[in-house]
Design a protein around this motif. Structure first.
Motif, PDB file in Angstrom:
ATOM      1  N   ILE A  69       0.845  -1.196   0.000  1.00  0.00           N
ATOM      2  CA  ILE A  69       0.000   0.000   0.000  1.00  0.00           C
ATOM      3  C   ILE A  69       0.880   1.245   0.000  1.00  0.00           C
ATOM      4  O   ILE A  69       0.787   2.079  -0.888  1.00  0.00           O
ATOM      5  N   LYS A  70       1.752   1.337   0.996  1.00  0.00           N
ATOM      6  CA  LYS A  70       2.652   2.485   1.092  1.00  0.00           C
ATOM      7  C   LYS A  70       3.923   2.217   0.286  1.00  0.00           C
ATOM      8  O   LYS A  70       4.249   1.063   0.005  1.00  0.00           O
ATOM      9  N   PRO A  71       4.666   3.261  -0.052  1.00  0.00           N
ATOM     10  CA  PRO A  71       5.974   3.038  -0.684  1.00  0.00           C
ATOM     11  C   PRO A  71       6.870   2.244   0.266  1.00  0.00           C
ATOM     12  O   PRO A  71       6.730   2.334   1.485  1.00  0.00           O
ATOM     13  N   PRO A  72       7.794   1.440  -0.267  1.00  0.00           N
ATOM     14  CA  PRO A  72       8.697   0.670   0.587  1.00  0.00           C
ATOM     15  C   PRO A  72       9.474   1.576   1.535  1.00  0.00           C
ATOM     16  O   PRO A  72       9.844   2.696   1.191  1.00  0.00           O
ATOM     17  N   VAL A  73       9.723   1.074   2.748  1.00  0.00           N
ATOM     18  CA  VAL A  73      10.458   1.813   3.769  1.00  0.00           C
ATOM     19  C   VAL A  73      11.759   1.083   4.058  1.00  0.00           C
ATOM     20  O   VAL A  73      11.745  -0.115   4.379  1.00  0.00           O
ATOM     21  N   VAL A  74      12.886   1.764   3.942  1.00  0.00           N
ATOM     22  CA  VAL A  74      14.173   1.148   4.251  1.00  0.00           C
ATOM     23  C   VAL A  74      14.308   1.027   5.767  1.00  0.00           C
ATOM     24  O   VAL A  74      14.223   2.017   6.491  1.00  0.00           O
ATOM     25  N   VAL A  75      14.511  -0.208   6.244  1.00  0.00           N
ATOM     26  CA  VAL A  75      14.593  -0.444   7.679  1.00  0.00           C
ATOM     27  C   VAL A  75      16.015  -0.782   8.138  1.00  0.00           C
ATOM     28  O   VAL A  75      16.280  -0.874   9.347  1.00  0.00           O
ATOM     29  N   CYS A  76      16.925  -0.957   7.200  1.00  0.00           N
ATOM     30  CA  CYS A  76      18.337  -1.142   7.545  1.00  0.00           C
ATOM     31  C   CYS A  76      19.158  -0.901   6.279  1.00  0.00           C
ATOM     32  O   CYS A  76      18.799  -1.386   5.202  1.00  0.00           O
TER      33      CYS A  76
END
Length: 266
Positions: free
Chosen positions: A174-181
């Motif tokens: 749904i949302k744009p990908p989020v960089v988590v590391c």
């Protein structure tokens, strides 16, 4: 929730495998500090026996360190400035000969295992993830990244991911990908950090997922990855005892052709 390794990583690095360890703690789980301190002391003793001279050069000759320093160079990084996570901690321990200030039992447990095996470890609070896909890939660049310790409204401290960086990203569909590391396991994001309150464990994360990475495709390297993951699962059992409600280890190896994926659900 699933974990995916992009096939492009195999093409770039030759071999990529990740061991995934997921642990769920009971609400009343409490760490046995004595057992945790034993694990940390044993890890430090093993490291100092291995690196007797205490010099960075000797540490860099260890295969699992040398391989990752080369991988960082492949990403265009100066590995002495941006260090692989296991190398950075080992270097500090070799220099100081004591563990730094305790972070919390969840993180300190995996850091002790990281030092025993000299393999990169990192992970996320499951509750903070979207529940969609965690993907390990080469970034297209220009993605925003909120580092550990940085508030979402501190615009001047939000970082920008570079083209070709190897990152973990959370994809919800749904949302744009989020960089988590970013840089593999080098730099964690604030929103998905593992909550680890040493003074009040009721406020700590109760469901977390950890990743141990390998770029060693030899039979010895693959056995080392499996042993590292199994020992990490056992370490949480030792530190938390019956406070561990569920845990598992799963392995995923990148493909040359298609993206490789596994489910991370219970």
């Amino acid at each position: 929730m699933k974990f995916v390794i992009d096939s492009s990583l195999r093409k770039r690095f030759g071999f990529v495998a990740v061991a995934v360890i997921r642990v769920r703690l009971s609400e009343g789980a409490r760490a046995d500090v004595t057992k945790l301190e034993f694990l940390k002391a044993r890890a430090l003793e093993k490291l100092l026996d291995l690196v007797s001279s205490g010099t960075p050069a000797e540490l860099e000759q260890i295969e699992s360190v040398a391989q990752w320093m080369q991988a960082y160079k492949t990403m265009g990084l100066k590995s002495k400035k941006i260090k692989p996570t296991h190398y950075a901690l080992a270097l500090r321990l070799v220099k100081d000969k004591v563990w730094p200030r305790a972070i919390g039992p969840i993180v300190d447990t995996y850091l002790s295992n990281q030092i025993v095996h000299l393999m990169p470890h990192g992970g996320f609070d499951v509750a903070s993830l979207s529940g969609g896909t965690i993907r390990l890939l080469q970034s297209p660049g220009q993605q925003a990244f909120q580092p550990l310790g940085v508030a979402a409204d501190e615009d001047e401290r939000i970082e920008t991911i570079k083209l070709g960086e190897v990152v973990y990203q959370d994809e919800s569909g749904i949302k744009p990908p989020v960089v988590v590391c970013r840089y593999w396991n080098h730099r964690d994001a604030e929103p998905t950090k593992i909550g680890d309150d040493h003074d009040d464990e009721t406020r700590s994360t109760k469901d977390f997922v950890l990743f141990v990475e390998s770029i060693d495709g030899s039979e010895t390297g693959q056995q080392k990855l499996l042993q590292t993951a199994a020992d990490l699962e056992r370490a949480y059992g030792a530190v938390y005892g019956s406070g561990v409600k569920q845990s598992y280890v799963r392995l995923l190896e990148a493909s040359l052709v298609d993206d490789a994926e596994i489910s991370l659900d219970w």
